[in-house]
Design a protein around this motif. Structure first.
Motif, PDB file in Angstrom:
ATOM      1  N   HIS A 193      21.013  19.895  59.770  1.00 51.70           N
ATOM      2  CA  HIS A 193      20.899  18.529  58.816  1.00 51.70           C
ATOM      3  C   HIS A 193      21.563  17.231  58.399  1.00 51.70           C
ATOM      4  O   HIS A 193      21.202  15.642  58.629  1.00 51.70           O
ATOM      5  N   HIS A 222      27.528  11.756  55.014  1.00 48.81           N
ATOM      6  CA  HIS A 222      27.160  12.137  53.838  1.00 48.81           C
ATOM      7  C   HIS A 222      27.005  13.206  53.197  1.00 48.81           C
ATOM      8  O   HIS A 222      27.697  13.594  52.213  1.00 48.81           O
ATOM      9  N   ASP A 223      27.409  14.723  54.102  1.00 50.44           N
ATOM     10  CA  ASP A 223      27.412  15.738  52.971  1.00 50.44           C
ATOM     11  C   ASP A 223      29.091  16.193  53.215  1.00 50.44           C
ATOM     12  O   ASP A 223      29.174  17.906  53.130  1.00 50.44           O
ATOM     13  N   ASP A 300      18.534  11.087  54.253  1.00 46.41           N
ATOM     14  CA  ASP A 300      18.854  12.379  52.856  1.00 46.41           C
ATOM     15  C   ASP A 300      17.114  12.757  52.852  1.00 46.41           C
ATOM     16  O   ASP A 300      17.031  14.320  52.898  1.00 46.41           O
TER      17      ASP A 300
HETATM   18 FE   LIG Z   1      22.071  15.484  52.103  1.00 43.41          FE
END
Ligand SMILES: [Fe+2]
Ligand SMILES: [Fe+2]
Length: 369
Positions: A193, A222-223, A300
């Protein structure tokens, strides 16, 4: 012994492409397998070319969307005549299964001929060598001339281009250090992802005038805190005084963004405040957020690995027309989803929706046909 039907598929996967995954899917169906282990075979037998880890991570990313596929490290020398014996015996113990079938691509026939055939192997099949543009050798040659073949999944393409593998010109600064670290910090699904968000954020930034390199970096990271236990996130948030918002502090879904920005700074060495802001705002949004942060937030939502859900295609289509309108629709979709599940929507998301609605790009005169 269970009745699980297990298959092993040995191939180079260098790099893994649609051709491999299509072969894996048809193997599952034709041999009625429950699980297929994808095992990389290396040209030098033991993977000392330096590509072993890369091939492994790309395979993990490519398989993350289908639980029936499992990347597997053989842990034995392919040149050993007892290789298949050892592999099959180990798998029968590990999976407690009766049925194992093995598939190998034609180009590895010489290797396969030197193996003893184990007694307990249900089936061994040879796949014809790939002769299409999807074959790995053609993909490698396209990459070395700077072209990204469509036969690669977005996550695998992002992995290759950000690291500059196979002679692909240029690479994302810091990716050499970040990607192995991310692979260790995230599960395969989250890793794939993150790679897909990076490529999507870069494309949105190119379209909407944000910095594509910063968007790619923010998308990658980002994650980065998403797979931390909530207690660890809370500890980082409290010790660094990141927030005293009780809603944030009690929810990993909210907290991983602000903690992620801190982890990106401290563990990944990100000093750019625009990247850190984009990471911090990627889930709730924030009034006045930068275009870079908008690109990451929208990426996202729409990245290509997302399983279909209501509104996804509409937001994807709108993302080709208006960054603000697409982000607004995605946040409204998130709000509906949260509220319909009986959960409380964080006020920051509502404030972001109101702010977006106030922008000229989202005014009725612009958004109506
Ligand atoms: Fe995400
Ligand atoms: Fe997230």
């Amino acid at each position: 012994m269970s009745e699980i039907r297990l298959g092993v598929y040995l191939d180079s996967f260098d790099p893994v492409c649609h051709d491999h995954l299509a072969a894996a899917r048809s193997l599952l169906e034709e041999s009625r397998l429950d699980q297929l282990l994808l095992i990389p075979v290396f040209r030098d037998g033991d993977g000392t070319t330096g590509m072993e880890d890369h091939v492994w991570r790309m395979l993990a990313a490519a398989c993350s969307g289908d639980k029936r596929f499992l990347p597997y490290r053989a842990g034995a020398d392919f040149r050993d005549p007892a290789f298949l014996d050892r592999l099959i015996s180990g798998l029968r113990k590990e999976y407690a299964c009766k049925m194992v079938c093995c598939v190998i691509r034609e180009e590895w026939m010489l290797l396969a001929r030197s193996w003893h055939r184990p007694d307990n192997l249900a089936e061994i099949r040879i796949l014809p060598a790939a002769d299409t543009a999807d074959s790995s050798s053609r993909i490698r040659s396209s990459l070395s001339s700077g072209r990204v073949p469509s036969a690669l999944s977005p996550s695998v393409a992002e992995y290759i281009t950000s690291l500059g593998l196979y002679g692909f010109p240029g690479h994302v600064p810091c990716a050499d250090g970040w990607i192995p670290k991310l692979f260790s910090a995230l599960n395969p699904h989250r890793f794939a992802h993150s790679l897909a968000v990076a490529v999507t954020a870069r494309n949105l930034a190119l379209r909407y005038g944000a910095d594509p390199l910063l968007a790619e970096q923010a998308g990658l990271l980002h994650d980065c805190a998403k797979c931390l236990p909530l207690a660890d996130m809370q500890q980082i948030a409290r010790q660094d005084h990141l927030t005293d918002d009780p809603d944030f502090l009690s929810s990993g879904a909210l907290l991983h963004s602000v903690v992620g920005a801190r982890v990106a700074r401290d563990a990944y060495g990100v000093g750019n405040p625009d990247i850190l802001e984009a990471i911090a705002f990627h889930n709730t949004g924030a009034p006045g957020m930068s275009r870079l942060a908008m690109c990451v937030c929208l990426a996202d939502y729409i990245e290509p690995n997302r399983r279909p859900f209501p509104l996804l295609e509409e937001v994807r289509s709108l993302s080709a027309v208006s960054l603000e309108q697409a982000l607004l629709l995605s946040l409204k979709g998130t709000a509906d989803h949260v509220l319909s599940g009986g959960n409380t929507l964080h006020p920051q998301t509502l404030e972001t929706i109101s702010w977006l609605q106030s922008l000229p790009a989202c005014s009725p005169a612009v958004s109506s046909p």
